[in-house]
Design a protein around this motif. Structure first.
Motif, short mmCIF file in Angstrom:
data_model
loop_
_atom_site.label_atom_id
_atom_site.label_comp_id
_atom_site.label_asym_id
_atom_site.label_seq_id
_atom_site.Cartn_x
_atom_site.Cartn_y
_atom_site.Cartn_z
N CYS A 1 0.86 -1.19 0.00
CA CYS A 1 0.00 0.00 0.00
C CYS A 1 0.89 1.23 0.00
O CYS A 1 1.57 1.50 0.99
N ARG B 1 0.07 4.23 0.28
CA ARG B 1 -0.37 5.22 1.25
C ARG B 1 0.12 4.82 2.65
O ARG B 1 0.73 5.59 3.37
N CYS B 2 -0.16 3.57 3.03
CA CYS B 2 0.25 3.11 4.36
C CYS B 2 1.75 2.77 4.39
O CYS B 2 2.32 2.58 5.45
N CYS C 1 -7.18 2.04 3.74
CA CYS C 1 -7.21 3.42 3.23
C CYS C 1 -7.74 3.49 1.81
O CYS C 1 -7.82 4.58 1.25
N CYS D 1 -6.42 -1.27 -0.74
CA CYS D 1 -6.05 -1.43 0.67
C CYS D 1 -7.33 -1.36 1.52
O CYS D 1 -8.11 -0.42 1.41
#
Ligand SMILES: [Zn+2]
Ligand SMILES: [Zn+2]
Length: 946
Positions: A196, A198-199, A371, A368
């Motif tokens: 991910c 973002r994460c 998110c 994900c």
């Protein structure tokens, strides 16, 4: 049962219940009382603690520390609480163990969002300060969901509340990791993971949500090279949904028997935009029908390609960084976001004449779970658990029946997954969680894994070591809970009471969505580590005794009233806290219980909760009625002995029919409820109690017992001393049965409606209860000898008679208050029964006189059953003004109907089109209405004038 000192049997039981049932205040009160009195605590059993039968142990699936209670929790917790309270009252040593999960990704994300709103970030804070910040958050807000649970009265042992990052649980996590490493079951390797951006962490397959998404399928022409390395002028066209990944292509694969490409075997291609020479490889995995039948191979960015690359010993080229940007290996596109790069590359390919067709294409894209960012399959170095032999042992435990699934179908789902399981990627690139206890040496580049933080490399002695930055998957720690909460790995001679007593736990109640995340992991880790904990007598622990739990109950989903899944986007989410505020916890619990059975989703309907709020009210009023009678009895010196309460009431053969009957009904109800709970049929159990309490007890028994409760004083009745003694004895006996049955019913209901039953039960004992809580008394069980079939049959006949009389009265319009004589034609044997209980029939059916006849008189309104005929004798006395109003209304109604029918029958167009039977029906209706109108008009003019 115990009693208060000082001859409490003399003590009458008056009681003060407010007039109206208001759940809010009383529920708050008892919820607090249960916690502050530590009523459900189970201290650690000591070594010489004699075993107390089979304990009932159940672990709460720990909610995320960031969580808020939703309807799924409420159902899950209601089911667990009902079973735990029931088992506890049934004499088992019950332990329900609560806690919260540190929820790595979810918690880190939430604190990151907080930081972002303050204009900061975790990177700015640094790891140590960030982790401290998360702890601070947890100290402030982490208890919210358990506080909600406390308010809902969950009978858990709060003394044992844990947090998965607690010191002792962290020790267990570390021990498990080190031990698996020592056993060669943990390794580090390059692997395609779901990344991910973002994460910025790897996430497991289970955390990826696939959603259909519209996109494109781009065709790209790869130039075929001739022997001398120059472009041959021919192209091999591949198709892809992610063109940017071509920067990492290392080959193009075709099916060896694909006739279109036979001439390309052994050839090389030039990778567009990059210029790298890549081979054409042959692999049977390639589908000839998909796209062009030629597949670009990007081992670092696709799981299938990764496998292909392994088979063909191809290199891997990772072209993306942690954030989903193209890295230095992406040449001219380095630094661009993956989607920006995609756009630019497609434009460049087009400009170079290398872009083929672009087709619309819908495919399932992984997002994900946390998110919703599109995940990127990406090669990275991760830590893994080698899943065999752990998985085999976990499969065996279920195959051999040491763990049982309800509903059974989940056993099958479990096997399917466990038999196709891959190694478990346990590392996460987060800061919040259990940091992996491994140290990298910058001199010899080897890894030191240790129970205690090392100061030097175990291989070369260098002090230049740094700890691994990854943390462990949250499920690694929660997978250990069934053993770690009972003291593992420190199960020592002095310290093993818990493990010996409570492991394996009895039951796990959870949702199917974490069957693999959690349930399967607990089974694997439990079976693996518990086997090394010897039994108390030193013998080896069997697989049957190594399992983390013996039963798994998978609860259903709570949907909205229209059976739609609740979702924020649909706006149909029911907030349990709001509903509880409106109707009380008891009513909400009862609603859920009344619909809960294995494998059936619940359509949550507030109307039903309203109904159960009314049920609670009914119980409340029954209690008030009972207390009123107890108090009146006290005034003439009659008291029910508190010592006679707490068990199952009995009624001898000489007792009145209704007493024998209600005791028999109570027994039958208890039998059914116990049996239903044994089979997780919460619905049957709840509905059985409801029928008993509302129907048998309130609607019938309570009305009958009023006849027996005679509190007349000496002045009111002239009677001999012996007559008086006998009368009062009858009242006392009736009152005693009344109180006994009511008290037992409260206990029966208590697991389902713990609050109202606690309140009334305490009131019943007027501050002198035999235990601190109704939850600590014993659950009613049926005794075989109490099955008084004669009482059940007799009462059934009388009920049937009363019901029929009520029906006839309704049909012929007997006024509510009027009593009437009835004629009954019934066999001689049953006549005796009716005569014995004549007062009951008279009162409940509003009968002034029962006439037994050979034949019901002609002209009387009568009902027949296989056992009797019954007729009501009634001459109507008329309330003239009311009757005039009624008839006038009826006449207006008939006239309107008649006019409508006539209009339609006068309509030539209608008559021409309408089917014959419709016209016929209309004519018949017209004639009937006319008849009714004539009758009503005649009746009106026959009324005496005012
Ligand atoms: Zn994410
Ligand atoms: Zn070293």
């Amino acid at each position: 049962m115990g009693s208060a000192p000082g001859g409490s049997s003399e003590k009458i039981m008056p009681h003060d219940l407010p007039k109206a049932y208001d759940p809010t205040g009383l529920e708050d009160h008892w919820a607090e009382y249960w916690v502050s009195e530590k009523l459900f605590a189970q201290p650690m059993p000591t070594a010489d603690d004699a075993p107390q039968g089979d304990p009932f142990t159940i672990l709460l699936p720990p909610p995320n520390v960031t969580g808020r209670l939703h309807m799924g929790h409420m159902l899950n917790q209601a089911e667990m609480d009902i079973l735990t309270r029931w088992r506890r009252m049934s004499g088992r040593r019950a332990l329900w163990l609560p806690g919260t999960d540190h929820a790595g990704i979810a918690t880190q994300m939430m604190v990151e969002r907080q930081l972002a709103s303050e204009g900061s970030s975790r990177q700015q804070l640094g790891r140590e300060a960030f982790v401290e910040r998360v702890w601070e958050w947890r100290r402030h807000y982490g208890g919210a969901i358990l506080d909600q649970m406390k308010r809902l009265g969950a009978s858990v042992d709060w003394q044992r509340e844990y947090f998965t990052m607690d010191e002792n649980l962290s020790v267990a996590v570390r021990e498990a990791f080190v031990r698996l490493h020592e056993q060669g079951l943990i390794y580090r390797g390059a692997y395609i993971v779901n990344w991910c951006p973002r994460c910025q962490t790897a996430i497991s397959d289970l955390e990826v949500i696939h959603q259909e998404q519209k996109g494109h399928l781009w065709e790209i022409r790869y130039p075929v090279l001739s022997e001398d390395g120059k472009d041959s002028g021919e192209f091999l066209t591949v198709a892809t949904t992610r063109p940017e990944t071509m920067l990492g292509d290392v080959a193009v694969a075709i099916h060896p028997e694909d006739e279109r490409y036979l001439h390309l075997h052994g050839k090389k291609l030039r990778l567009p935009l990059v210029g790298r020479e890549i081979p054409v490889i042959l692999d049977e995995w390639v589908s000839r029908d998909f796209g062009t039948g030629a597949v670009k191979v990007t081992p670092a960015h696709d799981p299938n390609d990764f496998a292909l690359g392994e088979r063909h010993h191809l290199p891997t080229i990772n072209i993306m960084d942690d954030k989903g940007h193209i890295n230095a290996d992406g040449g001219a596109y380095a630094g661009l976001d993956r989607y920006v790069a995609r756009k630019k590359m497609v434009a460049d390919l087009d400009a170079q004449g290398l872009l083929g067709e672009v087709k619309d294409y819908t495919n399932a894209v992984g997002h994900c779970d946390r998110c919703k960012t599109v995940v990127e399959p990406r090669l990275s170095t991760q830590w893994f658990v080698k899943i065999q032999p752990l998985a085999d042992r976990a499969v065996e435990a279920v195959e051999k029946g040491y763990i049982r699934f309800t509903p059974e179908q989940y056993g099958k789902t479990y096997f399917e997954w466990m038999r196709n399981i891959h190694d478990w990627c346990i590392s996460r690139q987060l800061w919040w969680g259990h940091r992996i206890p491994a140290w990298h040496c910058s001199d010899c580049h080897k890894i030191t894994v240790a129970r205690v933080d090392p100061t030097a490399c175990a291989h070369c002695g260098s002090e230049k070591i740094t700890q691994e930055t990854d943390v462990l998957d949250t499920w690694f720690s929660s997978g250990l809970l069934p053993i770690s909460v009972f003291g593992w790995p420190n199960v020592t001679a002095k310290n093993r009471g818990d493990f010996d007593t409570f492991y394996p736990s009895s039951l796990l109640v959870t949702g199917f969505d974490i069957l693999f995340f959690w349930v399967a992991r607990m089974i694997m880790l439990g079976c693996w580590f518990a086997k090394d904990v010897p039994e108390k007598d030193g013998s080896e622990r069997s697989l049957a005794r190594s399992v983390p739990f013996k039963e798994v109950y998978i609860h259903a989903l709570v949907r909205d009233a229209n059976r739609e899944k609740m979702s924020k986007t649909k706006g149909n989410v029911v907030d349990p806290i709001e509903i509880v505020k409106q109707y009380g916890t008891d009513a909400v619990r009862f609603t859920l219980a009344s619909m809960a059975s294995p494998g059936t989703d619940i359509a949550f309907n507030v109307a039903r909760t309203e109904g159960y709020r009314a049920f609670a009210n009914k119980i409340w009023n029954a209690a008030r009625f009972l207390f009123m009678n107890v108090d009146r009895a006290a005034e003439i010196g009659i008291a029910v002995d508190p010592e006679s309460l707490g068990g199952m009431p009995s009624a001898g053969p000489d007792a009145p029919l209704e007493a024998r009957w209600i005791v028999a009904e109570l027994n039958a109800t208890a039998a059914k409820v116990n049996q239903s709970l044994e089979n997780y049929r919460y619905d049957d159990a709840a509905n059985t109690i409801y029928q008993f309490f509302w129907g048998s007890f309130c609607d019938w028994y309570l009305e009958i017992v009023k006849l027996r409760l005679d509190f007349s004083t000496d002045e009111q009745v002239s009677e001999s001393a012996s007559q008086r003694a006998s009368r009062l004895a009858g009242t006392k006996a009736a009152l005693t049965t009344f109180v006994q049955v009511f008290e037992a019913s409260l206990r029966l209901l208590s697991p389902f409606m713990p609050f109202i039953t606690e309140e009334i039960w305490h009131a019943l004992y007027d501050g002198n209860p035999p235990a601190k809580s109704i939850a600590l008394t014993s659950y009613p069980t049926a005794s075989g000898s109490a099955l008084d079939q004669a009482a059940l049959d007799g009462m059934a006949l009388l009920q049937s008679l009363i019901v029929e009389v009520r029906a006839v009265r309704k049909e012929i319009g007997v006024e509510e208050k009027a009593t009437t004589p009835i004629e009954v034609r019934i066999g001689i044997g049953m006549q005796a029964l009716v005569k014995e209980n004549i007062a009951m029939v008279e009162r409940l059916a509003k009968v002034s006189e029962v006439r037994f006849v050979e034949q019901i008189a002609a002209g009387l309104a009568k009902h027949s059953t296989p056992f009797f005929d019954v007729a009501v004798i009634y001459e109507r006395t008329i309330d003239v003004p009311a009757e005039r109003v009624r008839l006038t209304k009826d006449i207006a109604k008939y006239e309107k109907g008649l006019a409508a029918a006539e209009r339609q029958l006068g309509n030539a167009g209608f008559l021409a089109k309408a089917p014959a039977q419709v016209v016929e029906g209309l004519k018949k209706q017209q004639a009937e209405t006319k008849l009714l109108l004539d009758k009503a008009q005649a009746a009106l003019s026959a009324l005496p004038s005012e």
